[in-house]
Enzyme design. Sequence first.
Site, PDB file in Angstrom:
ATOM      1  CE  LYS A  26       2.436   8.915  -9.700  1.00  0.00           C
ATOM      2  NZ  LYS A  26       2.793   8.087  -8.415  1.00  0.00           N
ATOM      3  NE  ARG A  44      -4.055   0.956  -4.068  1.00  0.00           N
ATOM      4  CZ  ARG A  44      -3.078   0.903  -3.251  1.00  0.00           C
ATOM      5  NH1 ARG A  44      -3.350   0.502  -1.674  1.00  0.00           N
ATOM      6  NH2 ARG A  44      -1.848   1.246  -3.415  1.00  0.00           N
TER       7      ARG A  44
HETATM    8  N1  BES Z   1       1.566   4.183 -10.717  1.00  0.00           N
HETATM    9  C1  BES Z   1       2.059   4.361  -9.491  1.00  0.00           C
HETATM   10  C2  BES Z   1       2.859   3.240  -9.228  1.00  0.00           C
HETATM   11  C3  BES Z   1       4.114   3.172  -9.655  1.00  0.00           C
HETATM   12  C4  BES Z   1       5.325   4.031  -9.419  1.00  0.00           C
HETATM   13  C5  BES Z   1       4.317   2.518 -10.977  1.00  0.00           C
HETATM   14  C6  BES Z   1       6.696   3.952  -9.874  1.00  0.00           C
HETATM   15  C7  BES Z   1       5.614   3.014 -11.715  1.00  0.00           C
HETATM   16  C8  BES Z   1       6.649   3.464 -11.150  1.00  0.00           C
HETATM   17  C9  BES Z   1       0.589   4.215  -8.631  1.00  0.00           C
HETATM   18  O1  BES Z   1      -0.261   4.836  -9.033  1.00  0.00           O
HETATM   19  C10 BES Z   1       1.105   4.948  -7.248  1.00  0.00           C
HETATM   20  O2  BES Z   1       1.137   6.150  -7.457  1.00  0.00           O
HETATM   21  N2  BES Z   1       1.141   4.163  -6.097  1.00  0.00           N
HETATM   22  C11 BES Z   1       1.263   4.832  -5.018  1.00  0.00           C
HETATM   23  C12 BES Z   1       0.538   4.138  -3.705  1.00  0.00           C
HETATM   24  C13 BES Z   1       0.522   5.012  -2.586  1.00  0.00           C
HETATM   25  C14 BES Z   1      -0.152   6.188  -2.879  1.00  0.00           C
HETATM   26  C15 BES Z   1      -0.120   3.917  -1.660  1.00  0.00           C
HETATM   27  C16 BES Z   1       3.068   4.512  -4.620  1.00  0.00           C
HETATM   28  O3  BES Z   1       3.304   3.521  -4.946  1.00  0.00           O
HETATM   29  O4  BES Z   1       3.408   5.377  -4.152  1.00  0.00           O
HETATM   30 MN    MN Z   2      -0.679   6.606  -8.721  1.00  0.00          MN
END
Ligand code: BES
Ligand code: MN
Length: 501
Positions: free
Chosen positions: A278, A352
């Site tokens: 990230k 997931r």
């Molecule tokens: N933990 C994150 C989602 C999240 C984002 C929670 C902001 C709280 C605040 C999750 O693991 C994630 O990174 N999701 C990605 C999925 C994508 C790579 C398909 C996302 O939402 O960008």
């Molecule tokens: Mn994630």
Amino acid sequence: MDISISGAALPTRGAVAVGVAKDGKLTPAAASLNEATGGAIRQVLKSSRFTGAAGQSIEILAPANTKLDRILLLGLGDAASMTMTDLEALGGRTVGAWSGSGVKSGKIVIDDPDLAASSKLSKGAVQAHIAIGARLASYRFDKYHTRLKDEDKPSLGELQVGTRAAAAAREALDELDKVADGVFLTRDLVSEPANILYPQTMSERCQELSKLGIKVEILGEAQMKKLGMGSLLGVGQGSDRESRLVVMQYSGAKKKDAQPVAFVGKGVTFDTGGISIKPAAGMEDMKWDMGGAGVVTGLMAALAGRGANVNAIGVIGLVENMPDGKAQRPGDVVTSMSGQTIEVLNTDAEGRLVLADALWYTQDRFKPQFMVNLATLTGAIIVALGSEHAGLFSNNDELADRLLAAGKAVEEKLWRFPLHKNYDKDLKSPIADMKNIGGGRGAGSIIAAQFLQRFVNDVPWAHLDIAGVTWSSAAKPTVPKGGTGFGVRLLDELVRRHYEG
Ligand code: BES
Ligand code: MN
Ligand code: ZN
């Protein structure tokens, strides 16, 4: 803060809060204070925009002819149609007004006869809800502040809620307090930084629930490997911290072998994104990527604490998603406990992968009436709903409707999204049974839910995407900034309404 129920008499010292209904209609307590102060309350109604509308409040400082420090006027709006969460907001607003004001003790006396006559709540419940609202608002997480000055600490040490039905109110409050204990546990867990709270230490916090009569099992990596949980284990393999699966069992049903209800939580104690790392800005938020697991833990504490008449299972998958030499790579193929293979195209779509094995394990071992999972799963749900609603996805209309109604009742609102087989083609992989992300930019939250659905084996199931509601940057009357505990009261209410007795 010590919050308690007491008799209905107005105090003569400290702070007092009373109600004013819409159009400036004084409640009996407000009328008597108005008289004692030579008409100060009527004067406020004349000279300000305070009319007694719901949500309004205004304070009179050092009121004349009394030894009181202040009078807080709380707008009740239409007193005859107040809900339990409206009452809780009154308690919350009072704490908001007094907590850091210099006031040390105060009392709330809301004695509107309309409210008493029309309230669907049982005797004493009105004041119990005001009190629990105050307690929920009083939450603080300041264990890491070692140099707080006195003026930065809360001044309010004691808050009473007055009623003529004190015995009934105390009894109602005792039960609500157990649920609030669960909410506070969730807020504590969510607030902890990831160097303190990681899979092992979080599992130790769960272990403490055994003193409430909950049976707690902790599975380590070797046991999970034996069970074939390649999907969950792949997420944790880049971390120095060992992954854990915690299984909590509460047996409160009168019929010992009653089919349990089950709650499953995503517990990513820190989500760097892994090799699909990230960006730096805001990454600290990912300490609360274990929010789903935090809710399941707090909920189990609430159910056991209040002695709910139900058999409930809580399962949480605890992992830390880190990039290192052992980390999983984009393109890796893992085999889940269900036997289905997954091509991991993005290591940041890890929640997931954790839930895939936790859900499969839960239905396989416990054959529950239903499973509800909670997860801070997608950023896309924040784009869609912001922080007012959590996303609801379900394969079962009855369960979905019950969740929607329970959420409305406790002000933890849900909004239902569709599931549909046509989204499934987006999960097709050329090399495995599925990939862990969709192909395009659309419907990210739905595609994540479609992925989860492949691991529930047709058990009645709902997925709550709580990414937008787990952490709050703007305080609400009963929810301070920070970890919200969203989900504990909702699921406690669901169980209370439909699955006890
Ligand atoms: N933990 C994150 C989602 C999240 C984002 C929670 C902001 C709280 C605040 C999750 O693991 C994630 O990174 N999701 C990605 C999925 C994508 C790579 C398909 C996302 O939402 O960008
Ligand atoms: Mn994630
Ligand atoms: Zn995550």
